[in-house]
Design a protein around this motif. Structure first.
Motif, mmCIF file in Angstrom:
data_model
loop_
_atom_site.group_PDB
_atom_site.id
_atom_site.type_symbol
_atom_site.label_atom_id
_atom_site.label_comp_id
_atom_site.label_asym_id
_atom_site.label_seq_id
_atom_site.Cartn_x
_atom_site.Cartn_y
_atom_site.Cartn_z
ATOM 1 N N PRO A 77 0.818 -1.211 0.000
ATOM 2 C CA PRO A 77 0.000 0.000 0.000
ATOM 3 C C PRO A 77 0.853 1.264 0.000
ATOM 4 C CG PRO A 77 -0.927 -1.610 1.513
ATOM 5 C CD PRO A 77 0.392 -2.167 1.050
ATOM 6 N N HIS A 78 0.488 2.191 -0.878
ATOM 7 C CA HIS A 78 1.229 3.438 -1.043
ATOM 8 C C HIS A 78 0.263 4.507 -1.545
ATOM 9 C CE1 HIS A 78 1.382 1.318 -4.905
ATOM 10 N NE2 HIS A 78 1.331 2.533 -5.458
ATOM 11 N N PRO A 79 0.604 5.782 -1.402
ATOM 12 C CA PRO A 79 -0.342 6.849 -1.724
ATOM 13 C C PRO A 79 -0.133 7.425 -3.120
ATOM 14 C CG PRO A 79 1.508 7.777 -0.542
ATOM 15 C CD PRO A 79 1.806 6.300 -0.718
ATOM 16 N N HIS A 80 -1.180 8.098 -3.621
ATOM 17 C CA HIS A 80 -1.084 8.897 -4.843
ATOM 18 C C HIS A 80 -1.947 10.140 -4.674
ATOM 19 C CE1 HIS A 80 1.117 6.196 -7.504
ATOM 20 N NE2 HIS A 80 0.337 5.189 -7.139
ATOM 21 N N ALA A 119 -6.559 12.399 -3.028
ATOM 22 C CA ALA A 119 -5.808 11.433 -2.219
ATOM 23 C C ALA A 119 -6.417 10.051 -2.338
ATOM 24 C CB ALA A 119 -5.795 11.850 -0.742
ATOM 25 N N ILE A 120 -5.553 9.043 -2.517
ATOM 26 C CA ILE A 120 -5.961 7.648 -2.494
ATOM 27 C C ILE A 120 -4.726 6.822 -2.159
ATOM 28 C CG2 ILE A 120 -5.454 7.024 -4.909
ATOM 29 C CD1 ILE A 120 -8.201 5.595 -4.964
ATOM 30 N N SER A 121 -4.924 5.597 -1.710
ATOM 31 C CA SER A 121 -3.818 4.650 -1.568
ATOM 32 C C SER A 121 -4.257 3.319 -2.147
ATOM 33 C CB SER A 121 -3.390 4.502 -0.103
ATOM 34 O OG SER A 121 -4.468 4.096 0.714
ATOM 35 N N HIS A 122 -3.271 2.532 -2.617
ATOM 36 C CA HIS A 122 -3.597 1.233 -3.200
ATOM 37 C C HIS A 122 -2.400 0.305 -3.137
ATOM 38 C CE1 HIS A 122 -1.987 1.625 -7.607
ATOM 39 N NE2 HIS A 122 -1.312 2.443 -6.828
ATOM 40 N N SER A 123 -2.658 -0.965 -3.399
ATOM 41 C CA SER A 123 -1.599 -1.967 -3.517
ATOM 42 C C SER A 123 -1.819 -2.723 -4.806
ATOM 43 C CB SER A 123 -1.622 -2.935 -2.329
ATOM 44 O OG SER A 123 -2.825 -3.703 -2.321
ATOM 45 N N GLU A 124 -0.750 -3.358 -5.294
ATOM 46 C CA GLU A 124 -0.818 -4.178 -6.504
ATOM 47 C C GLU A 124 0.020 -5.423 -6.284
ATOM 48 O OE1 GLU A 124 -0.950 -1.204 -10.227
ATOM 49 O OE2 GLU A 124 0.479 -0.662 -8.668
#
Length: 321
Positions: A77-80, A119-124
């Motif tokens: 998980p990291h932000p954008h 702002a959002i965060s996600h993982s891949e």
């Protein structure tokens, strides 16, 4: 996808001052960057000599990698903020999770489009189990000032329009090409298309003269405007073109990226696109304090910490070094 480099470097992009107003042939070589333990990418944008193509501000090409006995892609998980991420695969699958609660497996020739907005965060990650090969591209689109604080959203489009010519199938990923429009949401005039060429094909793709363009080589042996392209390279084409001649010696895959030159100067650092040092510093602080960007549930691992800011203020300075 995250920029996992540590320390993160500043990219100052945008403005029309360095846009090639006429057709050019500028071959960009990739920089190899390690993502996690088992994935290496070839970074084409930002490049030493070219930082943007229209609103396209970040391009990574990866694979094809044999991950049969590897964990594959594992991006915590990291932000954008201030951008859209575009996930595009030729082989394999990527499981997307985000702080909105989205959970989606993206497969070859399907569009995974995340608008970070404010702002959002996600993982891949590669699913378990996963396919033997992983091959694709991860791209960012900078959001213009009037839309960079929109509400975050995630879109998945499994059916995309195509443009067909002898020996060529063009899938419209974003924007419009030859009258066909992608269902993906855009905030500035641009185009992204996947070009599948058959061996021996010779075709001319219609272009918008007001757009600047680049072609990313994904696989096979092909040329654009007479320039042979090795997989993992990108050819910047400038503006002023009405068509692009394409030829293929073998079955080949290319990506066409283009758009109106992005007028605003931006500051791109780590996984943030902003307009000032203060804005970037606040975003970093918010991520590290656990505020604003939300939480990704279900990823087996911790969040990605932000790197340290550089010791000098971040300033937007233009499109090329």
């Amino acid at each position: 996808m995250s920029n996992l480099e540590r320390p993160a470097t500043l990219s100052v992009c945008g403005g029309r001052g360095f846009v090639a107003a006429e057709p050019v042939r500028e071959l960009l070589s990739p920089r190899r960057v390690k993502l996690g333990e088992s994935t290496e990418v070839r970074r084409l944008l930002p490049n030493l000599g070219r930082r943007m193509v229209g609103a396209w501000a970040f391009v990574d090409h990866y694979g094809p990698d044999d991950i049969a006995d590897e964990p594959g892609m594992q991006v915590p998980p990291h932000p954008h903020m201030g951008l859209q991420t575009v996930s595009w695969l030729h082989e394999g699958e990527v499981l997307h999770r985000d702080s909105l609660g989205s959970l989606q497996t993206v497969r070859p020739r399907e569009l995974g489009l995340m608008t970070s907005g404010r702002a959002i965060s996600h993982s891949e990650e590669s699913p378990r189990p996963h396919a033997r090969l992983l091959h694709g591209a991860q791209l960012w689109v900078a959001l213009p000032d009037g839309h960079r604080n929109v509400e975050p959203r995630f879109e998945h489009h499994s059916a995309l329009p195509t443009v067909i010519a002898p020996g060529l199938t063009a899938t419209v990923i974003l924007g419009e090409l030859d009258g066909s429009s992608s269902p993906g949401t855009t905030y500035s005039p641009l185009v992204g298309a996947d070009l599948a060429l058959s061996a021996g094909a010779a075709a001319a793709l219609p272009l918008e003269p007001d757009f600047e363009y680049a072609v990313l080589a994904m696989s096979g042996e092909a040329s654009a405007d007479g320039v042979p392209l090795e997989p993992g390279s990108m050819l910047y084409l400038g503006c002023g073109r009405t068509e692009l001649p394409l030829r293929a010696r073998s079955d080949a895959g290319l990506m066409l990226l283009g758009g109106e030159p992005f007028e605003e100067e931006i500051v791109m650092w780590w996984n943030f696109v902003g307009r000032s040092h203060e804005e970037i510093a606040q975003a970093r602080s918010d991520w590290m304090s656990g505020t604003r960007f939300g939480e990704v549930h279900g990823y087996d691992g911790g969040r990605l910490p932000a790197p340290e800011l550089p010791p000098v203020p971040l300033k937007p300075r233009g499109r090329v070094r």
